[in-house]
Design an enzyme around this catalytic site. Structure first.
Site, short mmCIF file in Angstrom:
data_model
loop_
_atom_site.label_atom_id
_atom_site.label_comp_id
_atom_site.label_asym_id
_atom_site.label_seq_id
_atom_site.Cartn_x
_atom_site.Cartn_y
_atom_site.Cartn_z
N PHE A 96 21.08 62.53 7.15
CA PHE A 96 20.29 61.33 6.79
C PHE A 96 20.83 60.41 6.20
CE2 PHE A 96 15.87 62.46 7.96
CZ PHE A 96 14.84 62.16 6.96
N GLN A 127 10.05 51.29 -2.82
CA GLN A 127 10.77 51.33 -1.75
C GLN A 127 10.10 51.05 -0.41
OE1 GLN A 127 12.21 55.43 -0.15
NE2 GLN A 127 14.18 54.55 -0.41
N HIS A 151 10.18 51.58 3.23
CA HIS A 151 11.01 52.72 4.32
C HIS A 151 11.14 51.46 5.39
CE1 HIS A 151 11.66 55.50 7.15
NE2 HIS A 151 11.83 56.48 6.41
N LEU A 180 4.37 56.24 9.08
CA LEU A 180 5.75 56.27 8.93
C LEU A 180 6.45 56.82 10.37
CD1 LEU A 180 8.24 56.34 6.72
CD2 LEU A 180 7.90 58.82 6.96
N GLU A 208 12.62 59.15 9.31
CA GLU A 208 14.18 58.73 9.16
C GLU A 208 14.99 59.91 10.00
OE1 GLU A 208 17.47 58.45 5.77
OE2 GLU A 208 15.71 57.35 5.65
N ARG A 268 17.99 53.19 2.97
CA ARG A 268 16.77 52.46 3.16
C ARG A 268 16.64 51.01 3.00
NH1 ARG A 268 12.62 57.50 2.10
NH2 ARG A 268 13.36 58.82 3.85
N HIS A 277 6.75 52.78 1.14
CA HIS A 277 6.98 54.07 1.26
C HIS A 277 6.87 55.02 -0.21
CE1 HIS A 277 7.95 57.68 3.39
NE2 HIS A 277 9.01 58.13 2.67
N ARG A 329 15.62 55.53 -3.47
CA ARG A 329 15.75 56.89 -3.17
C ARG A 329 16.25 57.24 -1.96
NH1 ARG A 329 12.65 60.58 -0.44
NH2 ARG A 329 10.87 59.21 0.08
C1 LIG Z 1 4.80 60.18 5.57
C2 LIG Z 1 5.60 60.56 4.50
C3 LIG Z 1 6.58 61.34 4.68
C4 LIG Z 1 7.61 61.85 3.66
N1 LIG Z 1 8.47 62.57 4.11
C5 LIG Z 1 9.25 62.86 3.11
C6 LIG Z 1 10.64 63.72 3.48
O1 LIG Z 1 10.75 64.21 4.43
N2 LIG Z 1 11.45 64.13 2.51
C7 LIG Z 1 11.24 63.68 1.05
O2 LIG Z 1 11.99 64.10 0.23
N3 LIG Z 1 10.08 62.88 0.76
C8 LIG Z 1 9.13 62.57 1.69
N4 LIG Z 1 8.14 61.73 1.53
C9 LIG Z 1 8.06 61.36 0.12
C10 LIG Z 1 7.17 62.55 -0.35
O3 LIG Z 1 6.34 63.25 0.32
C11 LIG Z 1 6.44 62.17 -1.70
O4 LIG Z 1 7.07 61.49 -2.55
C12 LIG Z 1 5.88 63.62 -2.63
O5 LIG Z 1 5.45 64.49 -1.62
C13 LIG Z 1 5.13 63.37 -3.70
O6 LIG Z 1 4.62 64.61 -4.21
P1 LIG Z 1 3.76 64.55 -5.52
O7 LIG Z 1 3.85 66.07 -5.77
O8 LIG Z 1 4.47 63.79 -6.55
O9 LIG Z 1 2.39 63.92 -5.30
P2 LIG Z 1 1.24 64.19 -3.89
O10 LIG Z 1 1.47 65.01 -3.06
O11 LIG Z 1 0.99 62.63 -3.68
O12 LIG Z 1 0.05 64.72 -4.73
C14 LIG Z 1 -0.62 64.10 -5.71
C15 LIG Z 1 -1.87 64.98 -6.20
O13 LIG Z 1 -2.63 64.30 -7.41
C16 LIG Z 1 -3.94 64.21 -7.15
N5 LIG Z 1 -4.53 62.94 -7.79
C17 LIG Z 1 -4.09 61.94 -7.68
N6 LIG Z 1 -4.80 61.04 -8.47
C18 LIG Z 1 -5.72 61.83 -9.23
C19 LIG Z 1 -6.77 61.91 -10.02
N7 LIG Z 1 -7.06 60.75 -10.71
N8 LIG Z 1 -7.23 62.89 -10.63
C20 LIG Z 1 -7.24 64.29 -10.01
N9 LIG Z 1 -5.88 64.38 -8.95
C21 LIG Z 1 -5.41 63.23 -8.62
C22 LIG Z 1 -4.00 64.26 -5.71
O14 LIG Z 1 -5.19 64.53 -5.12
C23 LIG Z 1 -2.90 64.98 -5.02
O15 LIG Z 1 -3.22 66.36 -5.01
C24 LIG Z 1 7.29 61.24 2.50
C25 LIG Z 1 6.41 60.44 2.20
C26 LIG Z 1 5.41 59.91 3.29
C27 LIG Z 1 4.22 59.25 2.66
#
Ligand SMILES: Cc1cc2nc3c(=O)[nH]c(=O)nc-3n(C[C@H](O)[C@H](O)[C@H](O)COP(=O)(O)OP(=O)(O)OC[C@H]3O[C@@H](n4cnc5c(N)ncnc54)[C@H](O)[C@@H]3O)c2cc1C
Length: 580
Positions: free
Chosen positions: A123, A236, A238, A252, A255, A286, A351, A386
């Protein structure tokens, strides 16, 4: 009585968010003996994490035995331009391998090498092949595994509930107020400690890879409760999002396509990345790759839809369909493009949020007692940029640490008092838009804000544009006071948007104010009026905080790295010197 007025639930630990970090925190807190409640805005299994594609970075050294936590540490610090919290990066690099193995013990199944060990793909800006993956759908496997584990830890789950305010008792977290999205019923959660894991805020921009719920709610809730925000300017882009047709702009293109050998070409068929990063070329980081694509398009060497081409046809149909099934189907269905035969048109898309809530490295504690933050919401691991794969590693490592620390806090602490009046005030605030006639339309305001951020605080920034952007945000904040919605609370998306919009305003103002203050170019922050790095600014993080309802920005010095870690870079410099 509170419970006469509002549906009320009580837990030791309240986890807000069912993404990877929220689920990992809930598991750790439950294993720490706490009663755990988990609240999420969408359904279980639908959090943004499920969209993750390319993989999770961990220095297992399966494909490249030379790899270990020290190299992962250096890559991440360098990628973040050294404004990362080095202690968090050290913990990430050291603990990610165990978090991956743990997932496998819990039932996850990563792709394999012929000898049966976990396979790892290259990556951008990672020295060695480090990303453990499941094709290009790693997030699905992660969420499936964590959810199954969490449920069997006996946590209480509250789905499709939006929390709108953290409730404090004498400055300490005591609970949260929210509503059910289905019918708008209000609900109160009492808790000794709260772990915020609400993800990022990509939806504040009009072209983004983020899911609908990434509106920065947790950032705004934490800020309102008195928590400090950090490095909010570090957003960021992407490099490879879809650009055509218009309806899919921003989605997306992982990568992993570049990781698996995809090459970037401009409209003249040139491999232009050689000009921007002669060493890493198409696998540059990125921030560098996004800027390069932006400049190629600006110079008139872009494709018909203002992007560049990403070509992986040379790897052959069998390889592409096996390693990148998601991308193959995505382009076929959404753009009628067969990527085994044609290049993809791609361009930068918002992203990830490197900035967020400031936390302590070991425990993920914020400066608000009883409030913890983990995952994309929190800030510190990624600095100014990142590396791919580090977000999933981050949420596993610090989700666990936040959950453990929260359980320990709950063990020693007692529940705070919930102020009924504060709940009534919040209920009235949420209902106010129903009481106004002919006011501002929340969808229109949201669209205007997203365009303003794209126009004034995009990939290339300058003082004039940023100041104009701040003016737009403040004007939209004034107009938001006159927002009105019709209908009832039942499935009222307009009403929901009104609340999201308030949070987005706070996030946008913090981003723009910090982008104005960081008068240099570093990582994702590209100031055309300050094209170089500023030594002094390289030694500080920008802190945004709430002072009487106004966002203020100040700086905090970055703690010096201990000698044993700093020496890793000296050794490398000496190695490079020796080899030269
Ligand atoms: C398309 C895509 C592909 C990606 N691929 C990769 C990868 O291959 N490798 C990598 O390292 N990273 C990747 N990322 C980044 C990574 O996926 C995210 O940064 C990460 O999943 C975020 O996880 P999280 O647990 O912080 O939050 P999230 O998974 O965003 O979860 C947030 C949670 O909070 C809840 N929530 C939000 N606001 C409220 C509220 N007011 N009240 C109650 N609940 C709420 C939501 O319902 C959800 O359940 C990718 C991102 C995207 C968009």
């Amino acid at each position: 009585m509170l419970s006469d007025m509002y549906e009320t639930h009580a837990y030791d630990v309240l986890v807000v968010g069912a993404g990877g970090s929220g689920l990992r925190a809930a598991i750790a807190a439950a294993e720490g003996g706490a009663s755990v409640g988990l609240v999420c805005k969408s359904l279980l299994g639908k959090a943004h994490t499920v969209m993750a594609e390319g993989g999770v970075a961990a220095a297992l050294g399966n494909v490249d035995p030379e790899d270990d936590w020290r190299v992962h540490f250096k890559d991440t610090m360098r990628g973040g331009q050294f404004i990362n919290n080095w202690r968090m990066v050290e913990l990430l690099a050291k603990e990610a391998p165990e978090r991956v193995d743990e997932l496998e013990r819990w039932g996850a199944l990563f792709d394999r090498m012929p000898d049966g060990r976990i396979n790892q793909r290259p990556f951008g800006a990672h020295t060695y092949r480090r990303l453990c993956h499941v094709g290009d759908r790693t997030g699905l496997e992660l969420i499936r595994t964590l959810q199954y584990k969490a449920i069997h830890c006996g946590i209480g789950v509250h789905m499709e509930v939006t929390l709108t305010r953290l409730l404090l008792d004498d400055g300490r977290a005591a609970g949260a107020f929210g509503y059910y999205r289905e019918d708008g019923r209000f609900v109160v959660f009492k808790a000794k400690v709260i772990v915020l894991a609400t993800g990022g805020f990509g939806r504040v921009y009009n072209v983004t890879s983020n899911s609908w719920e990434c509106t920065g709610d947790g950032i705004a809730l934490a800020y309102e409760a008195g928590a400090q925000l950090m490095d909010m300017e570090m957003v960021q882009f992407h490099p490879t999002g879809m650009v055509w047709p218009p309806g899919v702009r921003g989605i997306l293109v992982t990568e992993a396509v570049r990781g698996d050998g995809g090459i970037l070409l401009n409209a003249k068929g040139e491999r232009f990345m050689e000009r921007y990063d002669p060493v890493k070329k198409d696998l540059s980081s990125r921030d560098v790759t996004s800027r390069a694509i932006f400049l190629e398009v600006q110079a008139g060497r872009g494709t018909p839809h203002e992007g560049v081409y990403l070509d992986i046809t040379h790897r052959g149909p069998e390889f592409i369909k096996k390693r990148l099934p998601g991308m193959y189907h995505q382009f076929l269905r959404l753009a009628d493009v067969d990527i085994t035969k044609q290049p993809m048109e791609v361009g930068p898309t918002i992203h990830y949020a490197m900035g967020g809530v400031r936390v302590a490295a070991e425990t993920a504690a914020t400066n608000v007692p009883g409030l913890y933050a983990a995952g994309e919401l929190a800030c510190g691991v990624h600095g100014a940029n990142r590396l791919g794969g580090n977000a999933l590693a981050d949420l596993l490592v610090f989700g666990k640490r936040a959950g453990e620390a929260a359980a320990a806090y709950a063990r020693d602490g007692s529940a705070g008092r919930i102020d009924e009046h504060e709940c009534d005030v919040e209920a009235a605030r949420l209902l106010a838009p129903f009481e106004r006639e002919g006011g501002e339309n929340p969808y229109v305001l949201q669209e205007e804000l997203q365009s303003a951020m794209g126009d004034h605080c995009g990939i290339r920034r300058n003082e004039l544009q940023l100041s104009a952007g701040l003016g737009r945000v403040q004007e939209l904040r004034e107009r938001s006071k006159r927002v009105s919605v019709r209908g009832s609370r039942l499935f009222n998306a307009g009403w929901h948007t009104t609340f999201d919009f308030g949070n987005m305003l706070t996030v946008c103002e913090a981003i723009v104010r910090c982008a104005i203050e960081r008068r240099e170019s570093r990582g994702a922050q590209w100031r055309e009026d300050y094209p170089n790095k500023d030594e002094a600014l390289g030694k500080v993080n920008l802190i945004a905080y709430n002072d009487g309802g106004q966002i203020h920005v100040t700086t905090a010095p970055i703690l010096a790295m201990p000698a044993e870690l700093a020496s890793l870079f000296e050794e490398e410099a000496a190695d490079v010197g020796r080899r030269a």
